[in-house]
Design an enzyme around this catalytic site. Structure first.
Site, PDB file in Angstrom:
ATOM      1  N   ASN A   1      -1.431   8.435   2.707  1.00  0.00           N
ATOM      2  CA  ASN A   1      -0.566   7.389   2.156  1.00  0.00           C
ATOM      3  C   ASN A   1       0.735   8.046   1.708  1.00  0.00           C
ATOM      4  O   ASN A   1       0.770   8.724   0.692  1.00  0.00           O
ATOM      5  CB  ASN A   1      -1.288   6.716   0.974  1.00  0.00           C
ATOM      6  CG  ASN A   1      -0.401   5.698   0.268  1.00  0.00           C
ATOM      7  OD1 ASN A   1       0.672   5.355   0.756  1.00  0.00           O
ATOM      8  ND2 ASN A   1      -0.863   5.222  -0.881  1.00  0.00           N
TER       9      ASN A   1
ATOM     10  N   LYS B   1       3.335   6.699   0.622  1.00  0.00           N
ATOM     11  CA  LYS B   1       4.015   5.957  -0.451  1.00  0.00           C
ATOM     12  C   LYS B   1       5.502   5.805  -0.090  1.00  0.00           C
ATOM     13  O   LYS B   1       5.836   5.703   1.092  1.00  0.00           O
ATOM     14  CB  LYS B   1       3.775   6.642  -1.796  1.00  0.00           C
ATOM     15  CG  LYS B   1       2.271   6.875  -2.038  1.00  0.00           C
ATOM     16  CD  LYS B   1       1.916   7.295  -3.427  1.00  0.00           C
ATOM     17  CE  LYS B   1       0.410   7.488  -3.520  1.00  0.00           C
ATOM     18  NZ  LYS B   1      -0.059   7.802  -4.867  1.00  0.00           N
TER      19      LYS B   1
ATOM     20  N   HIS C   1      -3.865  -1.153  -3.516  1.00  0.00           N
ATOM     21  CA  HIS C   1      -3.601   0.175  -4.084  1.00  0.00           C
ATOM     22  C   HIS C   1      -3.265   0.038  -5.567  1.00  0.00           C
ATOM     23  O   HIS C   1      -2.643  -0.940  -5.984  1.00  0.00           O
ATOM     24  CB  HIS C   1      -2.448   0.857  -3.329  1.00  0.00           C
ATOM     25  CG  HIS C   1      -2.321   2.296  -3.702  1.00  0.00           C
ATOM     26  ND1 HIS C   1      -1.635   2.703  -4.813  1.00  0.00           N
ATOM     27  CD2 HIS C   1      -2.842   3.409  -3.138  1.00  0.00           C
ATOM     28  CE1 HIS C   1      -1.721   4.026  -4.904  1.00  0.00           C
ATOM     29  NE2 HIS C   1      -2.452   4.476  -3.906  1.00  0.00           N
TER      30      HIS C   1
ATOM     31  N   GLU D   1      -1.062   1.290  -7.310  1.00  0.00           N
ATOM     32  CA  GLU D   1       0.365   1.097  -7.612  1.00  0.00           C
ATOM     33  C   GLU D   1       0.770  -0.359  -7.385  1.00  0.00           C
ATOM     34  O   GLU D   1       1.611  -0.896  -8.097  1.00  0.00           O
ATOM     35  CB  GLU D   1       1.201   2.091  -6.791  1.00  0.00           C
ATOM     36  CG  GLU D   1       1.056   3.496  -7.367  1.00  0.00           C
ATOM     37  CD  GLU D   1       1.072   4.617  -6.355  1.00  0.00           C
ATOM     38  OE1 GLU D   1       1.607   4.447  -5.255  1.00  0.00           O
ATOM     39  OE2 GLU D   1       0.531   5.695  -6.701  1.00  0.00           O
TER      40      GLU D   1
ATOM     41  N   GLU E   1     -10.138   5.040  -5.906  1.00  0.00           N
ATOM     42  CA  GLU E   1      -9.045   5.845  -6.438  1.00  0.00           C
ATOM     43  C   GLU E   1      -8.938   5.634  -7.948  1.00  0.00           C
ATOM     44  O   GLU E   1      -8.288   4.675  -8.395  1.00  0.00           O
ATOM     45  CB  GLU E   1      -7.719   5.451  -5.773  1.00  0.00           C
ATOM     46  CG  GLU E   1      -7.708   5.623  -4.277  1.00  0.00           C
ATOM     47  CD  GLU E   1      -6.292   5.830  -3.727  1.00  0.00           C
ATOM     48  OE1 GLU E   1      -6.117   6.769  -2.962  1.00  0.00           O
ATOM     49  OE2 GLU E   1      -5.387   5.079  -4.097  1.00  0.00           O
TER      50      GLU E   1
ATOM     51  N   GLY F   1      -1.822  11.241  -8.468  1.00  0.00           N
ATOM     52  CA  GLY F   1      -0.535  11.883  -8.697  1.00  0.00           C
ATOM     53  C   GLY F   1      -0.476  12.718  -9.961  1.00  0.00           C
ATOM     54  O   GLY F   1       0.592  13.131 -10.403  1.00  0.00           O
TER      55      GLY F   1
ATOM     56  N   SER G   1      -5.308  12.996  -6.162  1.00  0.00           N
ATOM     57  CA  SER G   1      -5.052  14.443  -6.244  1.00  0.00           C
ATOM     58  C   SER G   1      -5.933  15.279  -5.322  1.00  0.00           C
ATOM     59  O   SER G   1      -6.304  16.407  -5.668  1.00  0.00           O
ATOM     60  CB  SER G   1      -5.151  14.928  -7.700  1.00  0.00           C
ATOM     61  OG  SER G   1      -4.157  14.308  -8.499  1.00  0.00           O
TER      62      SER G   1
HETATM   63  P1  13P Z   1      -2.181  11.590  -4.752  1.00  0.00           P
HETATM   64  O1  13P Z   1      -3.008  12.244  -3.668  1.00  0.00           O
HETATM   65  O2  13P Z   1      -0.734  11.960  -4.705  1.00  0.00           O
HETATM   66  O3  13P Z   1      -2.820  11.772  -6.107  1.00  0.00           O
HETATM   67  O4  13P Z   1      -2.223  10.014  -4.438  1.00  0.00           O
HETATM   68  C1  13P Z   1      -3.446   9.416  -4.191  1.00  0.00           C
HETATM   69  C2  13P Z   1      -3.211   8.045  -3.701  1.00  0.00           C
HETATM   70  O5  13P Z   1      -2.786   7.169  -4.431  1.00  0.00           O
HETATM   71  C3  13P Z   1      -3.475   7.775  -2.277  1.00  0.00           C
HETATM   72  O6  13P Z   1      -3.411   6.411  -1.997  1.00  0.00           O
END
Ligand code: 13P
Length: 247
Positions: free
Chosen positions: A9, A11, A94, A96, A164, A170, A210
């Site tokens: 992803n 983002k 997701h 976010e 997640e 992150g 992560s």
């Molecule tokens: P990170 O791997 O940057 O922590 O993000 C995970 C994520 O949200 C994947 O969709």
């Protein structure tokens, strides 16, 4: 047995130059002998270019879509459009989208239903906030989110669930393999009790938060961890090591 599934992803990251570099390491690192199912999710603007440039062993996903085919929904894209430009998947729910853009379970469920009816696969995300984990409500939250998704699924073969935990995204603070396994097992049991044993046994439940080249192998040893959804590390060549975590 469940085919290992690794999604990247991206983002809201990348530009023409950096995406060309990512495509290069993907095409060098993923080939006919790669047993993992690999999916990458660029920002929607770059979807078509990535579909054109990546080799056929790599599928392309969108990061979000709306619950209608077309119409007066300024700023949105539809799963029909994703399919039209060669995308095979969409990430929905997701954290976010849930927590930075206020998407609720009901809308996410409707999007899941519409995306499946449009003929693309869905990577459906669930996961608790740190405060919810500390409250002891992790299972309650994950069951509620899973239920809202499950109520709209017409074809489970085209659904992957991504667990997640929000506190691990992150932050560099990954869930331990035991913490991931525990929640993946809860989700599989919920599906067994509320959908069917066939679906529970066959669905891929992947972990995100992560994940990197250092921690992926140990996470991948857990019986209910069927792959990963990778954010930051999917922009770097170490993503290839994560794709190969199980081989
Ligand atoms: P990170 O791997 O940057 O922590 O993000 C995970 C994520 O949200 C994947 O969709």
């Amino acid at each position: 047995s469940r085919r290992f599934f690794v999604g990247g992803n991206w983002k809201m990251n990348g530009d023409n130059a950096s995406i060309a570099e990512i495509v290069k390491f993907l095409n060098e690192g993923v080939n006919d002998s790669t047993s993992t199912e690999v999916v990458v999710a660029p920002p929607a603007l770059y979807l078509k270019q990535v579909v054109t440039d990546v080799n056929k062993n790599i599928a392309v996903s969108a990061q979000n879509c709306y619950k209608a085919t077309k119409g007066a929904f300024t700023g949105e894209i539809s799963p029909e459009m994703i399919k039209d430009v060669g995308g095979k998947w969409v990430i929905l729910g997701h954290s976010e989208r849930r927590h930075k853009f206020g998407e609720k379970d009901e809308l996410i469920g409707e999007k899941v239903g519409h995306a499946l009816s449009a003929g693309i696969g869905v990577i459906a995300c669930v996961g608790e906030l740190l405060s919810e984990r500390e409250n002891g409500t992790t299972s309650e939250v994950v069951y509620r989110q899973t239920k809202a998704i499950a109520g709209n699924v017409s074809d489970w073969n085209r659904v992957v669930i991504a667990y997640e935990p929000v506190w691990a995204i992150g932050t560099g603070k990954t869930a331990t393999p035991d913490q991931a396994q525990e929640v993946h097992d809860l989700i599989r049991k919920w599906l067994n009790d509320n959908v069917s044993s066939d679906v529970a046994n066959s669905i891929r439940i992947i972990y995100g938060g992560s994940v990197n080249a250092k921690n992926c192998r140990e996470l991948a040893t857990k019986p209910d961890v069927d792959g990963f959804l990778v954010g930051g590390a999917s922009l770097k060549p170490e993503f290839i090591e994560i794709i190969n975590a199980k081989s």
